[in-house]
Design a protein around this motif. Structure first.
Motif, mmCIF file in Angstrom:
data_model
loop_
_atom_site.group_PDB
_atom_site.id
_atom_site.type_symbol
_atom_site.label_atom_id
_atom_site.label_comp_id
_atom_site.label_asym_id
_atom_site.label_seq_id
_atom_site.Cartn_x
_atom_site.Cartn_y
_atom_site.Cartn_z
ATOM 1 N N PHE A 141 0.833 -1.202 0.000
ATOM 2 C CA PHE A 141 0.000 0.000 0.000
ATOM 3 C C PHE A 141 0.870 1.255 0.000
ATOM 4 O O PHE A 141 0.564 2.237 -0.677
ATOM 5 N N ARG A 142 1.977 1.213 0.767
ATOM 6 C CA ARG A 142 2.974 2.290 0.740
ATOM 7 C C ARG A 142 4.352 1.649 0.846
ATOM 8 O O ARG A 142 4.944 1.586 1.931
ATOM 9 N N PRO A 143 4.870 1.137 -0.245
ATOM 10 C CA PRO A 143 6.124 0.387 -0.197
ATOM 11 C C PRO A 143 7.315 1.205 0.293
ATOM 12 O O PRO A 143 8.284 0.645 0.810
ATOM 13 N N GLU A 144 7.237 2.528 0.143
ATOM 14 C CA GLU A 144 8.360 3.374 0.558
ATOM 15 C C GLU A 144 8.374 3.644 2.062
ATOM 16 O O GLU A 144 9.351 4.193 2.606
ATOM 17 N N PHE A 168 -8.719 -12.009 14.076
ATOM 18 C CA PHE A 168 -7.686 -11.130 14.630
ATOM 19 C C PHE A 168 -6.760 -10.550 13.553
ATOM 20 O O PHE A 168 -6.304 -9.407 13.685
ATOM 21 N N PRO A 169 -6.451 -11.278 12.462
ATOM 22 C CA PRO A 169 -5.682 -10.633 11.397
ATOM 23 C C PRO A 169 -6.365 -9.378 10.859
ATOM 24 O O PRO A 169 -5.704 -8.438 10.413
ATOM 25 N N ARG A 170 -7.695 -9.356 10.914
ATOM 26 C CA ARG A 170 -8.424 -8.172 10.445
ATOM 27 C C ARG A 170 -8.162 -6.987 11.374
ATOM 28 O O ARG A 170 -8.072 -5.840 10.916
ATOM 29 N N VAL A 171 -8.063 -7.252 12.671
ATOM 30 C CA VAL A 171 -7.709 -6.192 13.619
ATOM 31 C C VAL A 171 -6.355 -5.604 13.244
ATOM 32 O O VAL A 171 -6.172 -4.384 13.139
ATOM 33 N N LEU A 172 -5.366 -6.488 13.069
ATOM 34 C CA LEU A 172 -4.014 -6.035 12.731
ATOM 35 C C LEU A 172 -3.992 -5.267 11.413
ATOM 36 O O LEU A 172 -3.372 -4.204 11.302
ATOM 37 N N GLU A 173 -4.686 -5.795 10.407
ATOM 38 C CA GLU A 173 -4.699 -5.143 9.096
ATOM 39 C C GLU A 173 -5.339 -3.763 9.160
ATOM 40 O O GLU A 173 -4.816 -2.795 8.594
ATOM 41 N N ASN A 174 -6.470 -3.650 9.855
ATOM 42 C CA ASN A 174 -7.142 -2.358 9.952
ATOM 43 C C ASN A 174 -6.273 -1.334 10.664
ATOM 44 O O ASN A 174 -6.190 -0.166 10.250
ATOM 45 N N LEU A 175 -5.605 -1.746 11.742
ATOM 46 C CA LEU A 175 -4.769 -0.812 12.494
ATOM 47 C C LEU A 175 -3.522 -0.418 11.692
ATOM 48 O O LEU A 175 -3.124 0.749 11.683
ATOM 49 N N MET A 176 -2.913 -1.387 11.021
ATOM 50 C CA MET A 176 -1.723 -1.072 10.215
ATOM 51 C C MET A 176 -2.080 -0.157 9.041
ATOM 52 O O MET A 176 -1.363 0.810 8.744
ATOM 53 N N MET A 177 -3.184 -0.468 8.352
ATOM 54 C CA MET A 177 -3.595 0.362 7.224
ATOM 55 C C MET A 177 -3.922 1.781 7.678
ATOM 56 O O MET A 177 -3.572 2.761 7.008
ATOM 57 N N ASN A 178 -4.569 1.904 8.823
ATOM 58 C CA ASN A 178 -4.898 3.222 9.350
ATOM 59 C C ASN A 178 -3.619 4.004 9.649
ATOM 60 O O ASN A 178 -3.501 5.192 9.327
ATOM 61 N N ALA A 179 -2.635 3.323 10.265
ATOM 62 C CA ALA A 179 -1.363 3.978 10.570
ATOM 63 C C ALA A 179 -0.642 4.394 9.293
ATOM 64 O O ALA A 179 -0.079 5.495 9.200
ATOM 65 N N MET A 180 -0.667 3.528 8.274
ATOM 66 C CA MET A 180 0.022 3.834 7.020
ATOM 67 C C MET A 180 -0.625 5.016 6.296
ATOM 68 O O MET A 180 0.067 5.803 5.653
ATOM 69 N N ARG A 181 -1.938 5.151 6.402
ATOM 70 C CA ARG A 181 -2.616 6.263 5.735
ATOM 71 C C ARG A 181 -2.163 7.601 6.308
ATOM 72 O O ARG A 181 -2.082 8.604 5.602
ATOM 73 N N ILE A 222 -17.150 7.141 10.553
ATOM 74 C CA ILE A 222 -16.566 8.385 11.051
ATOM 75 C C ILE A 222 -15.220 8.609 10.364
ATOM 76 O O ILE A 222 -14.348 7.749 10.378
ATOM 77 N N ARG A 223 -15.076 9.772 9.724
ATOM 78 C CA ARG A 223 -13.769 10.199 9.214
ATOM 79 C C ARG A 223 -13.515 11.593 9.774
ATOM 80 O O ARG A 223 -14.261 12.520 9.490
ATOM 81 N N LEU A 224 -12.460 11.726 10.556
ATOM 82 C CA LEU A 224 -12.197 13.010 11.197
ATOM 83 C C LEU A 224 -11.683 14.045 10.204
ATOM 84 O O LEU A 224 -11.801 15.235 10.436
ATOM 85 N N ASP A 225 -11.119 13.569 9.102
ATOM 86 C CA ASP A 225 -10.646 14.483 8.055
ATOM 87 C C ASP A 225 -11.656 14.446 6.916
ATOM 88 O O ASP A 225 -11.700 13.504 6.143
ATOM 89 N N PRO A 226 -12.506 15.476 6.798
ATOM 90 C CA PRO A 226 -13.554 15.459 5.776
ATOM 91 C C PRO A 226 -13.012 15.497 4.358
ATOM 92 O O PRO A 226 -13.738 15.208 3.408
ATOM 93 N N SER A 227 -11.738 15.844 4.188
ATOM 94 C CA SER A 227 -11.171 15.911 2.843
ATOM 95 C C SER A 227 -10.832 14.541 2.297
ATOM 96 O O SER A 227 -10.564 14.371 1.114
ATOM 97 N N ARG A 228 -10.835 13.501 3.182
ATOM 98 C CA ARG A 228 -10.463 12.162 2.742
ATOM 99 C C ARG A 228 -11.709 11.430 2.262
ATOM 100 O O ARG A 228 -12.733 11.417 2.936
#
Length: 261
Positions: A141-144, A168-181, A222-228
């Motif tokens: 998703f963000r290789p760099e 539980f992998p879904r928990v990890l994936e959602n948290l990692m993807m959120n952090a990467m965004r 819920i998205r706290l950033d309305p521009s996303r």
């Protein structure tokens, strides 16, 4: 008899759709406890219907952009003059259909937990191996962006924990993807223990969120950033699903200030 008639009248109003109707009796009066139960039931019905209404509105809002894009792409496809242009339109259509499919999948998962928690079938699994597998899945998703998976104490070869192999992998994936965004330049995932509990910490060096918003991010859509939008900000259900899965593990999920920022 008068108090029974008051309860009967309130039940009739609720049955006719007036969900604001309540019985005005003190708990100390006869039938008072029954009245309290009746009022609590009406409160719960009103709350559930409100949630359902908000969910329908949110789903309608989320479905409108890809539906509009598909309609536009179909018009453009009909007007395409070259094979190359037609191929571009077909690719765009497939992307929008994939977006809708992802949203529906997330919605069905969310509803599955809302309507009655599914059996998680907890097993003793190697959480380190699971986390590394998810990290390899999301890294493209963000290789760099460097993402480090580590344990406390460092270099622990395995990390046993009782978790759901399916969820539980879904928990990890959602948290990692959120952090990467939201990360600026790095993400760190740490597995640790606190007494009998396993602690999974996902840190990133992004801008963070206001403390007042820390609970809201686990609400659906819920998205706290309305521009996303959904293409950059996910479906708006990932963290809501994450919290419900963690709850079913008898766990806790918290938003805290990260050492990375």
């Amino acid at each position: 008899v008068k108090k029974l008639r008051a309860q009967e009248a309130t039940i009739a109003k609720i049955a006719d759709g007036d969900l604001s109707a309540r019985v005005d009796l003190s708990p100390k009066e006869s039938l008072g406890r029954l009245s309290q139960r009746l009022n609590s039931m009406a409160d719960r019905i009103q709350e559930l219907l409100g949630q359902q209404r908000r969910l329908i509105q949110a789903v309608s809002h989320e479905m409108r952009p890809p539906t509009a894009r598909i309609g536009f792409a179909l018009e453009m496809l009909a007007e395409a003059k070259t094979d190359e242009e037609r191929q571009r339109r077909i690719i765009s259509l497939n992307e929008d259909l994939a977006d809708m499919d992802a949203l529906l999948d997330e919605l069905l998962t969310f509803l599955r937990f809302e309507e009655g928690a599914p059996s998680l079938d907890l097993e003793s699994l190697d959480l380190l191996a699971m986390t590394e597998a998810v990290q390899r899945k999301v890294q493209p998703f963000r290789p760099e962006l460097p993402m480090r998976v580590q344990t406390q104490p460092p270099n622990t070869p395995t990390f046993a924990a009782r978790v759901s192999r399916r969820y539980f992998p879904r928990v990890l994936e959602n948290l990692m993807m959120n952090a990467m965004r939201h990360a600026g330049s790095r993400v760190a995932v740490t597995l640790d223990r606190a007494g009998s509990e396993v602690v999974v910490r996902v840190d990133d060096d992004g801008p963070g969120i206001d403390e007042d918003d820390s609970a809201r991010i686990f609400e659906p859509f819920i998205r706290l950033d309305p521009s996303r939008d959904r293409r950059t900000g996910g479906t708006g259900l990932g963290l809501a699903i994450t919290k419900r899965i963690v709850d079913q593990h008898q766990g806790t999920i918290l938003v805290e200030r990260s050492a990375l920022g």
